[in-house]
Enzyme design. Sequence first.
Site, PDB file in Angstrom:
ATOM      1  N   CYS A 324       0.734  -1.303   0.085  1.00 11.08           N
ATOM      2  CA  CYS A 324      -0.061  -0.257   0.195  1.00 11.08           C
ATOM      3  C   CYS A 324       1.078   1.096   0.154  1.00 11.08           C
ATOM      4  CB  CYS A 324      -0.807   0.027   1.572  1.00 11.08           C
ATOM      5  SG  CYS A 324       0.058  -0.381   2.515  1.00 11.08           S
ATOM      6  N   GLU A 358      -1.415   1.182  -4.774  1.00  7.94           N
ATOM      7  CA  GLU A 358      -1.487  -0.038  -4.213  1.00  7.94           C
ATOM      8  C   GLU A 358      -0.330  -0.849  -5.589  1.00  7.94           C
ATOM      9  OE1 GLU A 358      -3.225  -2.565  -0.926  1.00  7.94           O
ATOM     10  OE2 GLU A 358      -3.897  -0.671  -1.049  1.00  7.94           O
TER      11      GLU A 358
END
Length: 366
Positions: A324, A358
């Site tokens: 992330c 991401e």
Amino acid sequence: MTPEHLPTEQYEAQLAEKVSRLQSMMAPFSDLVPEVFRSPVSHYRMRAEFRLWHDGDDLYHIMFDQQTKSRIRVDTFPAASQLINTLMKAMIAGVRDNHALRHKLFQIDYLTTLSNQAVVSLLYHKKLDEEWREAATALRDALRAQGLNVHLIGRATKTKIELDQDYIDERLPVAGKEMIYRQVENSFTQPNAAMNIQMLEWALEVTKDSKGDLLELYCGNGNFSLALARNFNRVLATEIAKPSVAAAQYNIAANHIDNVQIIRMAAEEFTQAMNGVREFNRLQGIDLKRYQCETIFVDPPRSGLDSETEKMVQAYPRILYISCNPETLCKNLETLSQTHTVSRLALFDQFPYTHHMECGVLLTAR
């Protein structure tokens, strides 16, 4: 972008900028062009949190501008699911003129699923009593009479009141199979369900024809472990948060999966156990040497992998890494690329209209 307006006409340009940025960041480690997975342009967030503003007789949701810290009234939130938008209106209507529910209410949290279930948590700066419970029960019943499948929770300091339950069950179609995932209020869940499906299917695709077993660190409610179980003989997964472990155990049973073992311990502790540095009572009855883990899966927090875990994962022929935060991924790759090469690279647009990215990489031993 404002909370009530999404610049959908700019989606393609913003996505292209992210692809270019990720490719530049990854250039020292790979010349692969990222596989790109697009988000829905609106109604993609399955959870949202709002502060409440009391303005005379009026009551409404607010957010704060990240730059100016100024208050922004939010009556609709197109980034969130249709169900959250419906509930936002219904909750304000149900709470505004009810003293027991409105008094000292400062925040409402919404958690929803693609299967149209919801948990709504009301947060207070006061003690919650029987009068509150009765008023909340009446509101819940009124919401259900409108066809809303909703559970209400009241929270205050050292207090949590569940009228029914504190979870909902999501159902996701993943590569031709429906997966059931219990999602617990106030625990981590993937915010963008459509993107989660694409991440799971990508992870399945890059691990097809796998040999041996899978080890996963930071497994949460078993989101990836359970979906990937069909590609491996066995899966061994670790997680530290008790509610997530309980949800993962439920999900194993609900999906009739018999080859996944969840251990409640931190990734750092598991590293010590694998290296024989320490013994843990929680591992009694689990023979780590029986597992032939050819692949390790990591989905770490924004801080990335610590140096000890970096060393540990280098021992595995294949590393599947969902990040992330590509900046910490690249920092980890400075070490991991000494022993592994990037064989797959994907960009998942989990957070449209923001700078956040991401991404996923599959690393194979040199």
